[in-house]
Write an enzyme that holds these catalytic residues in place. Structure first.
Site, PDB file in Angstrom:
ATOM      1  N   PRO A 275       0.894  -1.141   0.007  1.00 44.16           N
ATOM      2  CA  PRO A 275       0.047  -0.012  -0.004  1.00 44.16           C
ATOM      3  C   PRO A 275       0.866   1.200  -0.018  1.00 44.16           C
ATOM      4  CG  PRO A 275       0.206  -0.991   2.226  1.00 44.16           C
ATOM      5  CD  PRO A 275       0.878  -1.810   1.089  1.00 44.16           C
ATOM      6  N   CYS A 357       5.098  29.113 -16.157  1.00 43.24           N
ATOM      7  CA  CYS A 357       4.586  29.459 -17.679  1.00 43.24           C
ATOM      8  C   CYS A 357       4.168  28.371 -18.322  1.00 43.24           C
ATOM      9  CB  CYS A 357       5.985  30.214 -18.271  1.00 43.24           C
ATOM     10  SG  CYS A 357       5.738  31.617 -18.765  1.00 43.24           S
ATOM     11  N   TYR A 385       2.054  11.257  -3.850  1.00 37.87           N
ATOM     12  CA  TYR A 385       2.549  11.751  -5.102  1.00 37.87           C
ATOM     13  C   TYR A 385       2.421  13.170  -5.120  1.00 37.87           C
ATOM     14  CZ  TYR A 385       1.984   6.912  -6.122  1.00 37.87           C
ATOM     15  OH  TYR A 385       2.125   5.354  -5.722  1.00 37.87           O
TER      16      TYR A 385
END
Length: 429
Positions: A275, A357, A385
């Site tokens: 996990p 940008c 993440y």
């Protein structure tokens, strides 16, 4: 939102600490994690599998901060790694090498030597060529490498294609149809010892069905191997259990565990699971400050100081993260302190975007928010993440990371300085 991130008198807290206080003390962007949330998720998983011998190998790629790795190590976790760098992190954090499984399709020779010398639990091998390389490297060290094959069961994980790993076209694993022959080959190699079988079909799974379909195919192969005298010590069914970001309804850890243990009924081999997101995803938030409010012809923009380099998931996957104001304000209530002076916090629909940008630099589309410049927002469910995929694009230092433990806050990663970003670069004359 979970029990560890809650509003109290219109202010968002992490455990016993107001997030606004953390933003003022450590600046923004800033990742904030709840120790209680991390521990609670681990214990829930561990207890759900208590009826069967098992090892929880936390997927380091989800969030590799040393404080988080150390916390899980002290709770008894093993670790799923995909690089030599992650192995070094695990060892630096106090993790046990003998509880480490090494996954990934591109293991280098030096990484193999590093893992063999450390004494890891198992290599999850993903190709015939890797078998040959590992046998050669282990032979050069005079060692026997413990191996399992990552078998690709061709099961649809029903998740985003970028994080689906169990179909025929995936780069991951060995084809189910080729696995038996490769196990025979591995069993006959002088410097390999077959110890298990591995399967991982993807991430952010929201149904039990794909897990069980994959497990049943893997167990059928296990029985064929046993009939040929290739006995396995463990079954590794990977990770991938999803969390709720928006309106998903993933199975609970208990539901997942019951289904998996039912599939293993009557078998005594050790169970390994990997996990990642489900342990850390909802245990973290990203704090960001509103720099400007900009009204366009068709859309309103809340321009914040966090960007796609800080949280890549929205730009990469069009992933949804709930975005909440750290301090609630009632519509049309005058609130001083914004950088544009006193303004009414009237709720409007905003594109929440960063300063990078790129047109793809956004954290959220069409969010209803009552904010003024200077307000702090919390991007929820950012523990997995988030920081691990962050970068220095546009020469932006990576964020600070803070762990909350009850009423205490701990800086577990300092914000990078600009000088650090180019300290290793050289000008030629």
């Amino acid at each position: 939102m979970n029990d560890h991130f809650r509003y109290r008198q219109d202010e968002l807290y992490a455990e016993q600490v107001p997030l606004g206080l953390i933003a003022r003390r450590f600046g923004t962007p800033c990742y904030v994690y709840s120790r209680a949330a991390l521990e609670s998720a681990f214990h829930e998983f561990d207890q759900a599998l208590a009826a069967h011998e098992h090892l929880l190998c936390y997927a380091v790629k989800a969030n590799p901060n040393l404080a988080i790795l150390n916390l899980f190590a002290r709770l008894g976790a093993g670790f799923d790694i995909v690089s030599g760098g992650e192995l070094q992190r695990v060892l630096a954090a106090g993790g046990a090498a003998e509880k480490v499984v090494f996954s990934g399709v591109g293991k280098r020779e030096d990484e193999m030597r590093q893992a063999l010398e450390a004494g890891i639990l198992c290599f999850n091998v993903e190709s015939a060529a890797e078998l040959d390389r590992l046998n050669q490297v282990a032979g050069g060290l005079g060692q026997i490498a413990p191996v399992s094959l990552r078998v690709n069961p061709d099961v649809d994980a029903k998740t985003h294609p970028y994080i689906s790993t169990g179909l025929k076209q995936s780069k991951f694993g060995v084809a189910y149809s080729e696995a038996l022959a490769l196990y025979r080959k591995a069993a006959g190699m002088a410097h390999l010892r077959v110890t298990g079988i591995d399967c991982h079909i993807g991430s952010q799974l929201t149904e039990v069905g794909p897990f069980i379909a994959a497990a049943e195919k893997v167990l059928a192969l296990v029985d064929r191997l046993a009939a040929e005298g290739i006995a396995l010590e463990h079954f590794d069914f990977g990770g991938g259990l999803g969390i709720c970001y928006d309106d998903e309804t993933p199975p609970s850890i208990a539901e997942y565990a019951r289904a998996l243990l039912h599939a293993l009924s009557g078998r005594s081999e050790k169970l390994i699971v990997e996990p990642g997101r489900v342990l850390v995803g909802n245990a973290g938030v990203l704090l960001t400050r509103v720099e400007y409010l900009k009204q366009g012809e068709e859309k309103n923009f809340a321009i914040v100081d966090a960007a796609m380099n800080d949280l890549m998931r929205p730009a990469l996957y069009e992933a949804y993260h709930q975005i909440l104001p750290v301090q609630l304000a009632h519509p049309l209530q005058p609130v001083p302190g914004g950088r544009g002076g006193e303004r009414d916090k009237q709720s409007l629909i905003f594109e929440v975007v960063g300063p990078v940008c790129e047109s793809g630099d956004f954290l959220g589309h069409a969010r209803e928010l009552g904010v003024v410049a200077g307000d702090v927002l919390a991007v929820m469910s950012a523990g997995a993440y988030g920081m691990s995929m962050s970068s220095n694009y546009n020469t932006r230092p990576r964020a600070a990371e803070v762990m909350v433990d009850g009423e205490q806050t701990h800086l577990i990663r300092e914000r990078e300085t600009l000088e650090q970003l180019y300290a290793t670069e050289k000008i030629i004359t």
